[in-house]
Design a protein around this motif. Structure first.
Motif, PDB file in Angstrom:
ATOM      1  N   THR A   7       0.851  -1.187   0.000  1.00  0.00           N
ATOM      2  CA  THR A   7       0.000   0.000   0.000  1.00  0.00           C
ATOM      3  C   THR A   7       0.889   1.240   0.000  1.00  0.00           C
ATOM      4  N   PHE A   8       0.506   2.220  -0.793  1.00  0.00           N
ATOM      5  CA  PHE A   8       1.269   3.462  -0.952  1.00  0.00           C
ATOM      6  C   PHE A   8       0.443   4.611  -0.399  1.00  0.00           C
ATOM      7  N   ASN A   9       0.976   5.276   0.610  1.00  0.00           N
ATOM      8  CA  ASN A   9       0.225   6.343   1.237  1.00  0.00           C
ATOM      9  C   ASN A   9       0.969   7.666   1.078  1.00  0.00           C
ATOM     10  N   ASN A  10       0.397   8.522   0.227  1.00  0.00           N
ATOM     11  CA  ASN A  10       0.930   9.869   0.004  1.00  0.00           C
ATOM     12  C   ASN A  10       2.415   9.862  -0.356  1.00  0.00           C
ATOM     13  N   SER A  15       0.501  14.248  -4.313  1.00  0.00           N
ATOM     14  CA  SER A  15       1.038  12.922  -3.996  1.00  0.00           C
ATOM     15  C   SER A  15       0.317  11.885  -4.838  1.00  0.00           C
ATOM     16  N   CYS A  16       0.726  10.621  -4.674  1.00  0.00           N
ATOM     17  CA  CYS A  16      -0.023   9.501  -5.257  1.00  0.00           C
ATOM     18  C   CYS A  16      -0.222   8.443  -4.173  1.00  0.00           C
ATOM     19  N   CYS A  17      -1.350   7.726  -4.291  1.00  0.00           N
ATOM     20  CA  CYS A  17      -1.712   6.680  -3.333  1.00  0.00           C
ATOM     21  C   CYS A  17      -2.233   5.474  -4.103  1.00  0.00           C
ATOM     22  N   GLY A  18      -2.130   4.301  -3.520  1.00  0.00           N
ATOM     23  CA  GLY A  18      -2.707   3.137  -4.175  1.00  0.00           C
ATOM     24  C   GLY A  18      -2.155   1.835  -3.650  1.00  0.00           C
ATOM     25  N   HIS A  19      -2.229   0.803  -4.506  1.00  0.00           N
ATOM     26  CA  HIS A  19      -1.859  -0.560  -4.117  1.00  0.00           C
ATOM     27  C   HIS A  19      -1.130  -1.266  -5.244  1.00  0.00           C
ATOM     28  N   MET A  37      -3.369   3.099  -8.873  1.00  0.00           N
ATOM     29  CA  MET A  37      -2.956   4.287  -8.135  1.00  0.00           C
ATOM     30  C   MET A  37      -3.913   5.423  -8.448  1.00  0.00           C
ATOM     31  N   ASN A  38      -4.157   6.295  -7.477  1.00  0.00           N
ATOM     32  CA  ASN A  38      -4.720   7.591  -7.837  1.00  0.00           C
ATOM     33  C   ASN A  38      -3.633   8.628  -7.644  1.00  0.00           C
ATOM     34  N   ASN A  39      -3.520   9.512  -8.625  1.00  0.00           N
ATOM     35  CA  ASN A  39      -2.339  10.346  -8.749  1.00  0.00           C
ATOM     36  C   ASN A  39      -2.757  11.795  -8.969  1.00  0.00           C
TER      37      ASN A  39
END
Lengths: 203, 199
Positions: free
Chosen positions: B55-58, B129-133, B152-154
């Motif tokens: 998981t990618f947070n900010n 930033s970008c967030c996603g999985h 991702m949402n970017n």
């Protein structure tokens, strides 16, 4: 009192720090509700910096009214659901008759928001047949953050007017640096007749 | 100290006993960027789990308008597993004047050892930033290629919301035992990546 085993805290402050990493927080069951929402601090809801990511599952959400869109919005004060959002929206569709299929960006100007405080459509033209419903997921990243936009992703499957199966993908961000303290769901017209919405925190 | 209930060991040596049912998603490691050139999961990817979730947070880049990238290690020390991938995006401008659903041929790979983009043109202003999985399936397999997909949402540097989809496979039969992330240029200024194992 904490319980420490071999230097590792197993339990402390009423919670367990070992084991699974998805924590169930709250389940809402619709019964003719105009809106269902999770607001931090209300009805045992946790929606703050406790978790960096929240997962919401939507199961068998059924509208009372025909030809409606399922919608989502966010609140920074716990009562007004009107945070500014920019979103994308596209779907993969296939007719039950097997004669039509495709992938498309949602051309309806109301289906995607551009720095708009209105409710974000998550699908469209949904029928209220007895067996019609939508199910899927919403993921919201770090809603309590006060530095970055709040990104979110949505993925739904639903039946379009009893004639198409549609996979709908919506994503976007809340264009605000203040914390988001709640998220709400409704149909564009009429009540949420039935369905379950569950909130989870991901540790 | 062990915790034993009715003759059953629940916790011992700092871990839940393997016979006790727990959740099916286990946090393995958390990496937090602080002007980091790369963030690397160099251990913990084994046959213990059939699926790994990142998981990618900010994720916030130091440089403007850069791709967020991933690559995989397949037995050596290098992150250079051969990959074939696809990449498409849905985007919408904050001005509301532009949108699209596009297969981005410049962001895919065909039997390449290069890093795979997960986003395009991530912005570096203070609130961007970008967030996603990213999901990686059965990395320890020595029979099959290793499939993965990411969403991702970017926040794109020219003020777009972009929903990015990358997927593909590491076209190797060697086990994948490491995963590395970076931006195409400059450091990862900040952000958190968590790796979970899924039973």
């Amino acid at each position: 009192m904490g319980l420490i085993s071999n230097g590792t805290t197993a339990f402390d402050a009423g919670s367990m720090s070992l084991g699974g990493q998805i924590t169930f927080i709250k389940k809402l069951t619709a019964s003719g509700d105009s809106t269902l929402s999770f607001v931090h601090g209300s009805s045992s809801v946790v929606f703050d910096g406790t978790y960096k990511e929240y997962l919401i599952t939507l199961k068998h959400i059924h509208p009372a009214t025909n030809n409606v869109a399922f919608e989502m919005n966010f609140t920074q004060d716990g009562s007004s659901f009107a945070q500014s959002k920019t979103t994308t929206n596209f779907d993969a569709y296939h007719a039950e008759a097997g004669n039509d299929s495709g992938l498309r960006i949602e051309g309806n100007p109301n289906s995607m928001l551009a720095n708009n405080t209105g409710w974000a459509p998550l699908n469209y033209n949904m029928g209220n047949e007895n067996d019609g419903n939508l199910s899927g997921f919403v993921r919201i990243f770090d809603p309590a953050g006060t530095t970055f936009h709040k990104q979110f992703q949505v993925e739904l499957s639903f039946q379009y007017f009893n004639t198409y199966g549609i996979r709908q993908n919506t994503a976007g961000y809340v264009n605000a640096s203040v914390a988001t303290v709640g998220v709400g769901f409704r149909f564009s017209s009429g009540n949420i007749d039935a369905g379950d919405i569950c909130l989870y925190g991901i540790g | 100290m062990a915790v034993i209930s009715n003759g059953t060991t629940l916790i011992d040596a700092g871990a839940i006993d393997s016979g006790i049912a727990t959740g099916s998603m286990t946090l393995i490691n958390t990496l937090t960027a602080s002007s980091s050139a790369t963030l690397t999961f160099s251990s913990g990817i084994t046959s213990t789990y059939k699926e790994y979730l990142f998981t990618f947070n900010n994720m916030h880049p130091a440089d403007n308008s850069v791709q967020f990238l991933v690559n995989f290690r397949d037995g050596s020390t290098a992150y250079d597993a051969t990959k074939t991938t696809s990449f498409f995006t849905a985007d919408h401008s904050e001005a509301g004047s532009t949108d699209g659903l596009v297969y981005v041929s410049g962001q895919d790979l065909a039997q390449s050892t290069a890093f795979q983009p997960l986003t395009v043109d991530t912005g570096n202003r203070s609130d961007e930033s970008c967030c996603g999985h990213l999901r990686l399936f059965d990395p320890a397999s020595t029979t099959y290629v290793k499939n993965f997909f990411a969403r991702m949402n970017n926040y794109v540097s020219n003020n777009y919301s972009e929903d990015s989809y990358a997927a593909g496979y590491c076209n190797v039969t060697a086990a994948i035992d490491g995963v590395q992330f970076k931006f195409a240029s400059g450091n990862i200024d900040s952000g958190t990546i968590k790796m979970y194992g899924i039973k």
